[in-house]
Design an enzyme around this catalytic site. Structure first.
Site, PDB file in Angstrom:
ATOM      1  N   ARG A   1      -7.781   3.346  13.546  1.00 40.66           N
ATOM      2  CA  ARG A   1      -6.939   4.520  13.846  1.00 40.66           C
ATOM      3  C   ARG A   1      -6.365   4.495  15.252  1.00 40.66           C
ATOM      4  O   ARG A   1      -5.254   5.015  15.482  1.00 40.66           O
ATOM      5  CB  ARG A   1      -7.754   5.804  13.653  1.00 40.66           C
ATOM      6  CG  ARG A   1      -8.266   6.014  12.249  1.00 40.66           C
ATOM      7  CD  ARG A   1      -7.157   6.067  11.230  1.00 40.66           C
ATOM      8  NE  ARG A   1      -7.688   6.316   9.888  1.00 40.66           N
ATOM      9  CZ  ARG A   1      -6.988   6.114   8.784  1.00 40.66           C
ATOM     10  NH1 ARG A   1      -5.736   5.685   8.844  1.00 40.66           N
ATOM     11  NH2 ARG A   1      -7.523   6.358   7.608  1.00 40.66           N
TER      12      ARG A   1
ATOM     13  N   GLU B   1      -9.320   4.232  -1.965  1.00 40.75           N
ATOM     14  CA  GLU B   1      -8.097   4.006  -2.747  1.00 40.75           C
ATOM     15  C   GLU B   1      -8.439   3.312  -4.055  1.00 40.75           C
ATOM     16  O   GLU B   1      -9.549   2.821  -4.250  1.00 40.75           O
ATOM     17  CB  GLU B   1      -7.116   3.100  -1.976  1.00 40.75           C
ATOM     18  CG  GLU B   1      -6.768   3.609  -0.583  1.00 40.75           C
ATOM     19  CD  GLU B   1      -5.545   2.935   0.027  1.00 40.75           C
ATOM     20  OE1 GLU B   1      -4.762   2.292  -0.733  1.00 40.75           O
ATOM     21  OE2 GLU B   1      -5.363   3.042   1.248  1.00 40.75           O
TER      22      GLU B   1
ATOM     23  N   LYS C   1      -4.046  -2.367  10.004  1.00 36.68           N
ATOM     24  CA  LYS C   1      -4.378  -2.447   8.582  1.00 36.68           C
ATOM     25  C   LYS C   1      -4.535  -3.879   8.087  1.00 36.68           C
ATOM     26  O   LYS C   1      -4.915  -4.076   6.939  1.00 36.68           O
ATOM     27  CB  LYS C   1      -3.231  -1.812   7.769  1.00 36.68           C
ATOM     28  CG  LYS C   1      -2.935  -0.369   8.118  1.00 36.68           C
ATOM     29  CD  LYS C   1      -3.875   0.544   7.391  1.00 36.68           C
ATOM     30  CE  LYS C   1      -3.378   1.978   7.451  1.00 36.68           C
ATOM     31  NZ  LYS C   1      -4.201   2.837   6.594  1.00 36.68           N
TER      32      LYS C   1
ATOM     33  N   HIS D   1      -3.774  13.895   1.497  1.00 34.84           N
ATOM     34  CA  HIS D   1      -4.000  12.958   2.600  1.00 34.84           C
ATOM     35  C   HIS D   1      -2.801  12.962   3.545  1.00 34.84           C
ATOM     36  O   HIS D   1      -2.962  13.039   4.773  1.00 34.84           O
ATOM     37  CB  HIS D   1      -4.241  11.548   2.046  1.00 34.84           C
ATOM     38  CG  HIS D   1      -4.320  10.488   3.105  1.00 34.84           C
ATOM     39  ND1 HIS D   1      -5.381  10.392   3.982  1.00 34.84           N
ATOM     40  CD2 HIS D   1      -3.460   9.478   3.432  1.00 34.84           C
ATOM     41  CE1 HIS D   1      -5.178   9.363   4.802  1.00 34.84           C
ATOM     42  NE2 HIS D   1      -4.032   8.798   4.491  1.00 34.84           N
TER      43      HIS D   1
ATOM     44  N   ASP E   1       0.837  -1.194   0.000  1.00 34.01           N
ATOM     45  CA  ASP E   1       0.000   0.000   0.000  1.00 34.01           C
ATOM     46  C   ASP E   1       0.876   1.250   0.000  1.00 34.01           C
ATOM     47  O   ASP E   1       1.792   1.368   0.808  1.00 34.01           O
ATOM     48  CB  ASP E   1      -0.928  -0.003   1.221  1.00 34.01           C
ATOM     49  CG  ASP E   1      -2.095   0.953   1.055  1.00 34.01           C
ATOM     50  OD1 ASP E   1      -2.432   1.310  -0.091  1.00 34.01           O
ATOM     51  OD2 ASP E   1      -2.684   1.347   2.080  1.00 34.01           O
TER      52      ASP E   1
ATOM     53  N   ASP F   1      -9.128   0.373   2.105  1.00 33.30           N
ATOM     54  CA  ASP F   1      -8.132  -0.082   3.079  1.00 33.30           C
ATOM     55  C   ASP F   1      -8.645   0.262   4.482  1.00 33.30           C
ATOM     56  O   ASP F   1      -8.322   1.308   5.041  1.00 33.30           O
ATOM     57  CB  ASP F   1      -6.793   0.616   2.777  1.00 33.30           C
ATOM     58  CG  ASP F   1      -5.724   0.292   3.796  1.00 33.30           C
ATOM     59  OD1 ASP F   1      -5.822  -0.754   4.462  1.00 33.30           O
ATOM     60  OD2 ASP F   1      -4.784   1.106   3.933  1.00 33.30           O
TER      61      ASP F   1
ATOM     62  N   GLU G   1     -10.490   3.877   3.920  1.00 32.23           N
ATOM     63  CA  GLU G   1      -9.564   4.647   3.088  1.00 32.23           C
ATOM     64  C   GLU G   1      -9.968   4.419   1.638  1.00 32.23           C
ATOM     65  O   GLU G   1      -9.996   3.291   1.150  1.00 32.23           O
ATOM     66  CB  GLU G   1      -8.104   4.229   3.335  1.00 32.23           C
ATOM     67  CG  GLU G   1      -7.610   4.679   4.710  1.00 32.23           C
ATOM     68  CD  GLU G   1      -6.104   4.573   4.905  1.00 32.23           C
ATOM     69  OE1 GLU G   1      -5.455   3.803   4.161  1.00 32.23           O
ATOM     70  OE2 GLU G   1      -5.589   5.262   5.808  1.00 32.23           O
TER      71      GLU G   1
ATOM     72  N   GLN H   1      -3.588   2.004  15.267  1.00 33.34           N
ATOM     73  CA  GLN H   1      -2.522   2.595  14.450  1.00 33.34           C
ATOM     74  C   GLN H   1      -1.697   3.617  15.240  1.00 33.34           C
ATOM     75  O   GLN H   1      -0.464   3.618  15.186  1.00 33.34           O
ATOM     76  CB  GLN H   1      -3.143   3.257  13.218  1.00 33.34           C
ATOM     77  CG  GLN H   1      -2.135   3.819  12.219  1.00 33.34           C
ATOM     78  CD  GLN H   1      -2.821   4.437  10.990  1.00 33.34           C
ATOM     79  OE1 GLN H   1      -4.053   4.451  10.893  1.00 33.34           O
ATOM     80  NE2 GLN H   1      -2.036   4.924  10.056  1.00 33.34           N
TER      81      GLN H   1
ATOM     82  N   GLU I   1      -9.902  12.390   8.290  1.00 30.87           N
ATOM     83  CA  GLU I   1      -9.763  13.751   7.758  1.00 30.87           C
ATOM     84  C   GLU I   1     -11.108  14.477   7.752  1.00 30.87           C
ATOM     85  O   GLU I   1     -11.200  15.634   8.135  1.00 30.87           O
ATOM     86  CB  GLU I   1      -9.234  13.698   6.321  1.00 30.87           C
ATOM     87  CG  GLU I   1      -7.841  13.120   6.203  1.00 30.87           C
ATOM     88  CD  GLU I   1      -7.533  12.711   4.769  1.00 30.87           C
ATOM     89  OE1 GLU I   1      -7.616  11.513   4.469  1.00 30.87           O
ATOM     90  OE2 GLU I   1      -7.237  13.604   3.952  1.00 30.87           O
TER      91      GLU I   1
ATOM     92  N   THR J   1      -9.104  -5.770   3.821  1.00 24.76           N
ATOM     93  CA  THR J   1      -9.013  -4.804   2.723  1.00 24.76           C
ATOM     94  C   THR J   1     -10.033  -5.282   1.696  1.00 24.76           C
ATOM     95  O   THR J   1     -10.030  -6.460   1.343  1.00 24.76           O
ATOM     96  CB  THR J   1      -7.606  -4.826   2.088  1.00 24.76           C
ATOM     97  OG1 THR J   1      -6.636  -4.561   3.108  1.00 24.76           O
ATOM     98  CG2 THR J   1      -7.475  -3.792   0.976  1.00 24.76           C
TER      99      THR J   1
END
Ligand code: MN
Length: 444
Positions: free
Chosen positions: A252, A216, A268, A149, A142, A248, A214, A255, A388, A272
């Site tokens: 958080r 992507e 992660k 971002h 990834d 993805d 996410e 993480q 975000e 996915t």
């Protein structure tokens, strides 16, 4: 392989009527590949191509003999008919193009009625099939190619130093987990793990409380490279089979506690999700565009720099993501779209991802999957992650029924869509990439 040809003609029509309906994701100019079988059957998976609301069964087509005298196209068809597309992907751009053009001719409206009848029996309604992963994914990497971002997230984690100095010099990435890549429609359980509560010095074990998406794209590698032999920037796209949608999923809170010093790990690796349909690079040719960097940086290191890449290396793929909670589904309320953006805002192109990945001598293999990283655009309504959109969980989103979200709750259903559209070209789409969050299996 990126030149326009007759398969891109926006006036081309198919004898499959649903392929000519305005707004379809799958007109005759698209012809994306997937792996499928009849729903709830114990049959083997086999390759398929989307046309309108139908799937062309490539195993049935290979057996029909319709392409028997075409040489390379028939060889490619036999490879693409298998339960996964790795062999077909490994054949390279000439084989992909031979099959695309042969399928275009079979499905085009001027095809003889006799041939139409032989192809017609190989069509299955998309509503009657279930999909598998397009390939056996050996490795998944990834990237982090949106500078918007990277800056938005960097500000949350490091307000005084949001963008690391290496960002503008190389496409940042990490090696991800291939075993937990799921095809759209397969739900997954909320992960659990170590979380450091605010203001504490010791972690607790808990179900994730800050589960995020996410937005992507996924890139399937076609023909690989020998160990030790880098792929040059200008050859990079000959090694790319095509593109799918990719979510993805990210924990958080896990993480934030684990990511230093080696980057993402358990935050992660639990799921996915990718879309079943892989849109080929040839189908995307009309939507190539110039790189678009907000800082106008041009002095890349030599192996990441070429005129063609600067002028044509980006792709204008429209993307959106939205949420449908359990109560919204009960009330038959549609998905609430919360972000729309385009892949053209990426700081690093797909070719640069491939060239950088292999410059060490690393060998890519057919069926490897590369994620672009979260594709946030320049403004906050184009942000590809809840982290975000909610400014780190501080500003909740309001759903149509008044419910609020900072991060995902159990039962939330998340859908991504992608499409390309412009004057003078056929609109093509990616279908969708969808999954629902199930409760954690490990609670404490
Ligand atoms: Mn990611």
């Amino acid at each position: 392989m990126s030149e326009l040809n007759r398969t891109h003609n926006p006036l081309a029509r198919s004898w499959v009527a649903s392929a000519n309906v305005a707004g379809t994701d799958f007109p005759i100019q698209n012809l994306p590949f997937a792996v499928f079988k009849p729903k709830d059957s114990d049959q083997d998976m086999r390759g398929g191509v989307a046309i309108g609301d139908q799937v062309l069964d490539l195993k049935a087509l290979a057996a029909s003999g319709c392409l028997a005298d075409t040489g390379l196209a028939q060889k490619a068809l036999e490879a693409a008919a298998q339960p996964c597309l790795n062999t077909f992907m490994a054949m390279g751009p000439q084989a992909w193009q031979a099959l695309r053009h042969a399928l275009f001719d079979l499905l085009e409206q001027s095809t003889s009625p006799a041939l139409q009848a032989r192809v017609q029996v190989c069509l299955v309604s998309q509503s009657l099939v279930e999909y598998g992963l397009p390939a056996r994914i050996g490795d998944y990497t990834d990237f982090y190619t949106s500078i918007y971002h990277a800056t938005n997230v960097g500000k949350l984690f490091r307000p005084d130093n949001p963008l690391m100095p290496n960002y503008r010099w190389l496409p940042i990435g990490y090696h991800g987990r291939a075993s937990s890549v799921l095809v759209s429609g397969h739900d997954f359980h909320r992960p659990a793990g170590q979380i450091l509560p605010p203001g504490q010095t010791e972690p607790v074990f808990s179900a994730c409380k800050r589960l995020d998406w996410e937005l992507e794209l996924g890139v399937f590698i076609g023909k690989g490279n020998a160990l030790g032999h880098a792929i040059s920037l200008d050859a990079a796209e000959d090694h790319v089979f095509g593109i799918c949608l990719l979510n993805d999923w990210s924990a958080r809170d896990i993480q934030a506690w684990e990511y230093q010093p080696l980057g993402p790990f358990l935050a992660k690796n639990f799921a996915t999700t990718i879309s079943p349909w892989v849109v080929t690079m040839e189908a995307l040719a009309p939507y190539r565009t110039a790189m678009e960097r907000p800082d106008h940086k041009q002095d890349d290191v030599a192996y990441l720099k070429s005129e063609h890449n600067s002028q044509q290396g980006a792709l204008d793929i429209q993307l959106r993501i939205g949420l449908r909670s359990e109560s919204m589904r009960a009330a038959k309320t549609d998905t609430h779209w919360v972000c729309q953006t385009s892949y053209r805002h990426a700081y690093w192109t797909l070719a640069q991802m491939v060239a950088h990945h292999t410059v060490s001598g690393c060998n890519l293999q057919a069926g490897d999957l590369l994620g672009t990283g979260t594709l946030s655009g320049p403004t906050l309504d184009q942000a590809g992650a809840l982290l975000e959109l909610t400014e780190g969980g501080k500003v909740p989103l309001t759903l149509p029924d008044g419910q609020q979200r900072t991060f995902l709750q159990d039962g939330d259903d998340v859908t991504m869509q992608g499409w390309c559209e412009k004057a003078g070209a056929a609109r093509i789409g990616f279908g969708e990439c969808r999954a629902t969050v199930l409760p954690a299996l490990f609670q404490k």
